[in-house]
Write a protein that holds these residues in place. Structure first.
Motif, PDB file in Angstrom:
ATOM      1  N   VAL A 258      42.805  31.547  52.726  1.00  5.50           N
ATOM      2  CA  VAL A 258      43.046  32.465  51.616  1.00  5.50           C
ATOM      3  C   VAL A 258      42.812  31.762  50.284  1.00  5.50           C
ATOM      4  CG1 VAL A 258      44.843  33.763  50.386  1.00  5.50           C
ATOM      5  CG2 VAL A 258      44.553  34.057  52.842  1.00  5.50           C
ATOM      6  N   ALA A 259      43.135  30.470  50.213  1.00  6.95           N
ATOM      7  CA  ALA A 259      42.869  29.712  48.985  1.00  6.95           C
ATOM      8  C   ALA A 259      41.382  29.730  48.659  1.00  6.95           C
ATOM      9  CB  ALA A 259      43.371  28.277  49.132  1.00  6.95           C
ATOM     10  N   VAL A 260      40.556  29.577  49.687  1.00  6.27           N
ATOM     11  CA  VAL A 260      39.107  29.641  49.496  1.00  6.27           C
ATOM     12  C   VAL A 260      38.688  31.064  49.135  1.00  6.27           C
ATOM     13  CG1 VAL A 260      36.867  29.357  50.619  1.00  6.27           C
ATOM     14  CG2 VAL A 260      38.669  27.674  51.012  1.00  6.27           C
ATOM     15  N   LEU A 261      39.306  32.055  49.784  1.00  9.06           N
ATOM     16  CA  LEU A 261      38.980  33.450  49.494  1.00  9.06           C
ATOM     17  C   LEU A 261      39.253  33.796  48.031  1.00  9.06           C
ATOM     18  CD1 LEU A 261      38.091  36.243  50.515  1.00  9.06           C
ATOM     19  CD2 LEU A 261      40.479  36.672  51.144  1.00  9.06           C
ATOM     20  N   ASN A 262      40.364  33.319  47.482  1.00  9.25           N
ATOM     21  CA  ASN A 262      40.663  33.552  46.070  1.00  9.25           C
ATOM     22  C   ASN A 262      39.510  33.087  45.183  1.00  9.25           C
ATOM     23  OD1 ASN A 262      43.267  34.703  46.306  1.00  9.25           O
ATOM     24  ND2 ASN A 262      44.212  32.681  46.458  1.00  9.25           N
ATOM     25  N   ASP A 263      39.006  31.900  45.483  1.00 16.77           N
ATOM     26  CA  ASP A 263      37.907  31.335  44.703  1.00 16.77           C
ATOM     27  C   ASP A 263      36.640  32.180  44.849  1.00 16.77           C
ATOM     28  OD1 ASP A 263      36.726  29.214  43.068  1.00 16.77           O
ATOM     29  OD2 ASP A 263      35.642  28.643  44.877  1.00 16.77           O
TER      30      ASP A 263
ATOM     31  N   HIS B  42      43.215  40.779  54.873  1.00 17.65           N
ATOM     32  CA  HIS B  42      42.891  41.120  53.492  1.00 17.65           C
ATOM     33  C   HIS B  42      41.382  41.268  53.350  1.00 17.65           C
ATOM     34  CE1 HIS B  42      46.942  39.433  53.121  1.00 17.65           C
ATOM     35  NE2 HIS B  42      47.054  40.230  52.072  1.00 17.65           N
ATOM     36  N   LEU B  43      40.963  42.426  52.893  1.00 17.46           N
ATOM     37  CA  LEU B  43      39.562  42.738  52.655  1.00 17.46           C
ATOM     38  C   LEU B  43      39.364  42.984  51.163  1.00 17.46           C
ATOM     39  CD1 LEU B  43      36.644  43.867  53.262  1.00 17.46           C
ATOM     40  CD2 LEU B  43      37.762  46.074  53.640  1.00 17.46           C
ATOM     41  N   VAL B  44      38.429  42.252  50.580  1.00 19.09           N
ATOM     42  CA  VAL B  44      38.040  42.489  49.187  1.00 19.09           C
ATOM     43  C   VAL B  44      36.603  42.987  49.215  1.00 19.09           C
ATOM     44  CG1 VAL B  44      37.815  41.544  46.874  1.00 19.09           C
ATOM     45  CG2 VAL B  44      39.566  40.641  48.421  1.00 19.09           C
ATOM     46  N   GLN B  45      36.414  44.191  48.713  1.00 14.84           N
ATOM     47  CA  GLN B  45      35.118  44.856  48.812  1.00 14.84           C
ATOM     48  C   GLN B  45      34.541  45.111  47.421  1.00 14.84           C
ATOM     49  OE1 GLN B  45      34.425  48.340  51.641  1.00 14.84           O
ATOM     50  NE2 GLN B  45      34.610  49.409  49.689  1.00 14.84           N
ATOM     51  N   PHE B  46      33.310  44.653  47.214  1.00 17.29           N
ATOM     52  CA  PHE B  46      32.576  44.929  45.981  1.00 17.29           C
ATOM     53  C   PHE B  46      31.450  45.907  46.330  1.00 17.29           C
ATOM     54  CE2 PHE B  46      34.516  40.816  45.231  1.00 17.29           C
ATOM     55  CZ  PHE B  46      34.973  40.924  43.923  1.00 17.29           C
ATOM     56  N   THR B  47      31.381  47.030  45.606  1.00 13.72           N
ATOM     57  CA  THR B  47      30.435  48.089  45.955  1.00 13.72           C
ATOM     58  C   THR B  47      29.637  48.544  44.734  1.00 13.72           C
ATOM     59  OG1 THR B  47      32.069  48.876  47.566  1.00 13.72           O
ATOM     60  CG2 THR B  47      30.185  50.303  47.127  1.00 13.72           C
ATOM     61  N   ALA B  48      28.341  48.695  44.928  1.00 14.07           N
ATOM     62  CA  ALA B  48      27.446  49.274  43.923  1.00 14.07           C
ATOM     63  C   ALA B  48      26.564  50.293  44.628  1.00 14.07           C
ATOM     64  CB  ALA B  48      26.608  48.185  43.261  1.00 14.07           C
ATOM     65  N   LEU B  49      25.706  50.973  43.885  1.00 14.17           N
ATOM     66  CA  LEU B  49      24.827  51.962  44.492  1.00 14.17           C
ATOM     67  C   LEU B  49      23.895  51.288  45.488  1.00 14.17           C
ATOM     68  CD1 LEU B  49      23.875  54.141  41.385  1.00 14.17           C
ATOM     69  CD2 LEU B  49      25.507  54.696  43.214  1.00 14.17           C
ATOM     70  N   GLY B  50      24.026  51.682  46.752  1.00  9.42           N
ATOM     71  CA  GLY B  50      23.115  51.198  47.771  1.00  9.42           C
ATOM     72  C   GLY B  50      23.456  49.873  48.410  1.00  9.42           C
ATOM     73  N   GLU B  51      24.564  49.231  48.004  1.00 12.60           N
ATOM     74  CA  GLU B  51      24.913  47.949  48.622  1.00 12.60           C
ATOM     75  C   GLU B  51      26.408  47.665  48.497  1.00 12.60           C
ATOM     76  OE1 GLU B  51      23.104  44.556  46.693  1.00 12.60           O
ATOM     77  OE2 GLU B  51      22.746  45.745  44.894  1.00 12.60           O
ATOM     78  N   ARG B  52      26.877  46.803  49.377  1.00 13.74           N
ATOM     79  CA  ARG B  52      28.305  46.469  49.432  1.00 13.74           C
ATOM     80  C   ARG B  52      28.469  45.051  49.957  1.00 13.74           C
ATOM     81  NH1 ARG B  52      31.525  50.437  53.079  1.00 13.74           N
ATOM     82  NH2 ARG B  52      30.394  49.351  54.721  1.00 13.74           N
ATOM     83  N   ILE B  53      29.403  44.321  49.365  1.00 12.50           N
ATOM     84  CA  ILE B  53      29.762  42.982  49.836  1.00 12.50           C
ATOM     85  C   ILE B  53      31.231  43.013  50.252  1.00 12.50           C
ATOM     86  CG2 ILE B  53      30.194  40.594  49.131  1.00 12.50           C
ATOM     87  CD1 ILE B  53      27.771  40.752  47.345  1.00 12.50           C
TER      88      ILE B  53
END
Length: 222
Positions: free
Chosen positions: A108-113, A173-184
């Motif tokens: 999780v420490a790495v995930l925060n970064d 814990h899932l952190v999702q970044f979303t834009a038109l046509g793609e998702r991380i």
């Protein structure tokens, strides 16, 4: 957490537990050389280099004061502490090394970064944090989710939260970044609660050699 800390610490030759404190010390295992103390007897604790605190907000002040008085380091995972307690922790960091974290998983420490870096690189993307825990967990969003959100904000994102409580899920814990046509998606899944105790012991072993200051888990990964 206390039971796990005692069990795992006994397996590490570089650590020596000298005392264990609990509201009901008779429920703690009897271990050679380990003094079992009630919370009211905290001031009688033997000499120590670092304290590991997973208690309640009402017990936080006493262990912090004891560490300052003895010049010992403090690793704390006590959640729910108030603003005045955070300010006291910051003041103590000018005299002793301290580390407070909502989650001691090294992953999780790495995930925060990673979340902070992703938010910086993906300006304008939607950011959603979904956390899942067992049915008995009361706080929502979890402390870990809120910390992830703080890192997202540092990177420029505005996180939204969703919480699930089901079965015996240790923690996801899932952190999702979303834009038109793609998702991380950045995900961390805990399958065993021992990871939190191992992380706290890892940090404690490294914090004692540091100068006074306020540290994060990721500062002590190396």
């Amino acid at each position: 957490m206390g039971q796990a800390l005692l069990r795992l610490a006994s397996e590490q030759s570089t650590l020596q537990v000298v005392g264990a404190v609990a509201r009901e010390p008779e429920r703690l295992p009897t271990l050679p050389g380990v003094h079992r103390l009630a919370a009211s007897e905290l001031s009688q604790a033997p000499v120590f280099d670092v304290a590991i605190d997973f208690s309640l907000p009402e017990g936080f002040d006493r262990i912090l004061d004891l560490c300052v008085a003895r010049g010992a380091a403090l690793v704390s995972g006590t959640t729910g502490i108030e603003l005045l307690q955070r300010e006291a922790l910051a003041a103590a960091s000018r005299q002793i090394p301290v580390l407070w974290a909502s989650n001691f998983s090294l992953g999780v420490a790495v995930l925060n970064d990673l979340v902070e870096r992703a938010a910086q690189a993906l300006q304008g993307w939607d950011c959603d944090i979904v956390e899942s825990h067992h049915v008995h967990k009361l706080d929502a969003p979890s402390g870990t989710a809120l910390t992830l959100g703080e890192h997202a904000r540092k990177g420029g994102a505005e996180p939204r939260y969703a919480s699930l409580r089901a079965g015996d899920i240790v923690g996801e814990h899932l952190v999702q970044f979303t834009a038109l046509g793609e998702r991380i998606e950045l995900v961390h899944r805990a399958t065993n609660r021992d990871i939190f105790a191992r992380g706290a012991l890892h940090c404690a072993g490294r914090l004692v050699s540091r100068p006074a200051g306020s540290y994060r888990v990721r500062d002590l990964l190396d």
